[in-house]
Design an enzyme around this catalytic site. Structure first.
Site, PDB file in Angstrom:
ATOM      1  N   SER A 137      -1.546  -8.968  -7.034  1.00  9.32           N
ATOM      2  CA  SER A 137      -1.323  -7.848  -8.458  1.00  9.32           C
ATOM      3  C   SER A 137       0.090  -8.655  -8.775  1.00  9.32           C
ATOM      4  CB  SER A 137      -0.255  -6.782  -6.555  1.00  9.32           C
ATOM      5  OG  SER A 137       0.605  -6.566  -7.294  1.00  9.32           O
ATOM      6  N   ASP A 179      -5.757   2.255  -4.000  1.00  7.82           N
ATOM      7  CA  ASP A 179      -4.581   1.412  -3.866  1.00  7.82           C
ATOM      8  C   ASP A 179      -3.659   3.212  -5.119  1.00  7.82           C
ATOM      9  OD1 ASP A 179      -2.534   0.033  -5.026  1.00  7.82           O
ATOM     10  OD2 ASP A 179      -3.790  -1.280  -5.387  1.00  7.82           O
ATOM     11  N   HIS A 228      -3.943  -1.842  -0.996  1.00  3.75           N
ATOM     12  CA  HIS A 228      -3.008  -2.764  -2.489  1.00  3.75           C
ATOM     13  C   HIS A 228      -3.394  -4.108  -2.502  1.00  3.75           C
ATOM     14  CE1 HIS A 228      -0.590  -3.595  -5.651  1.00  3.75           C
ATOM     15  NE2 HIS A 228      -0.029  -4.402  -5.394  1.00  3.75           N
TER      16      HIS A 228
END
Length: 319
Positions: free
Chosen positions: A116, A267, A297
């Site tokens: 991320s 996600d 995620h």
């Protein structure tokens, strides 16, 4: 000939970088294995507090390094200048961490994983110092936060419109399409994402398990949760604006090492469709795309065995 004895490692190491104390956690079954450095997500959400529970298999193949970034978790301090909370400083920190690891373990290169927000940092690091890395693993790869939010919003809106009487439908219509100017709109949006089982984890019990590990583990525990929360607030306050200015299509169109992108099918924080567009456009010596079917995620947490096998199968040459 007597085979060389394996030497495991499990240490916490504090580094001094630009007048800040930054914490590393290093674990592995054999220090002869290649190094794998994780750049955590956020901004401000480190993994040291819980991640060992999910990487036992990974530690059989790599010496795994987690780093609480400047101003995050165990690296948080009130003395850290907010002027140093920039992507440029974080990239320089990551390069210094990498160079220390290579020197300490007498290695020439290591593997880099970015999750991320950490995947955004990783692209900058790879752009500057590709010579330090064997390959890159981009997990829930951030490409363009504006495009990612728009894609997720559109998906949630379409799903919600099929259930007009639902709470989520009312909320998503209330906040309207991004970009949002008010914090309450962002909070409502994230609530809708989690309700849609596309947030931090696809199954909510996994998020609760992560919280339990943080509260009961010896790395963080209740005694260090205040550092985690303070670091989270501090990081988001000073890094969110720069995060939303990022556009990987323009700033990192090519990478000089093999790249592997791993995305969770569900996600909605970083929808796979945007990450895959970047993967398709990217120039790299090798590039591969993996979609984990039962993840949102955090695919490395939600499907840890598949994650470990995916990475070790590729890194077999160096194991």
């Amino acid at each position: 000939m007597i085979p060389e004895k394996k030497r495991s490692i499990a240490i916490m190491k504090e580094l001094s970088i630009e007048n800040t104390k930054q914490m590393l956690m290093i674990n592995g079954a054999n220090t002869k294995n290649p190094l794998l450095l994780f750049l955590h997500g956020g901004p401000g959400t480190p993994q040291i507090g819980y991640v060992r529970h999910y990487q036992k298999e990974l530690e059989e193949h790599f010496t795994v390094v987690h780093w609480d970034q400047r101003g995050s978790g165990l690296s948080y301090s009130k003395r850290i200048s907010h002027h140093s909370m920039t992507i440029s400083h974080f990239v320089n920190d990551a390069i210094q961490v990498t160079q220390w690891l290579l020197d300490h373990f007498s290695k020439t290169k290591l593997y880099l994983a970015g999750h991320s927000w950490g995947s955004l940092l990783a692209l900058h690091v790879l752009r500057q110092r590709p010579d330090l890395f064997y390959a890159y693993y981009g997990i829930s790869q951030v490409v363009n936060p504006h495009l990612e939010e728009s894609a997720a919003y559109q998906y949630i809106r379409e799903i919600s419109d099929r259930k007009r009487a639902s709470i989520r439908s009312s909320l998503i219509r209330f906040i309207g399409a991004p970009p949002w100017k008010k914090g309450i709109q962002q909070l409502i949006y994230r609530f809708c994402v989690e309700m849609g089982r596309g947030g931090l984890t696809h199954h909510h019990h996994q998020s609760l398990a992560v919280l339990f590990q943080m509260l009961t583990g010896h790395e963080y525990g209740i005694r260090n949760m205040h550092k985690f929360l303070n670091g989270l607030r501090f990081s988001k306050k000073h890094l969110t604006k720069e995060l939303y200015q990022f556009n990987a299509f323009a700033s990192v169109p090519s990478i000089k090492v093999p790249c592997f992108f791993i995305s969770g099918k569900h996600d909605l924080i970083v929808p796979s469709e945007i990450s895959k567009q970047y993967y398709q456009a990217l120039e790299a010596p090798e590039k591969f795309w993996f979609q984990f079917e039962n993840s949102a995620h955090n695919p490395h947490i939600e499907e840890p065995s598949l994650f470990a096998s995916t990475l070790s199968n590729h890194a077999l040459y160096h194991l």
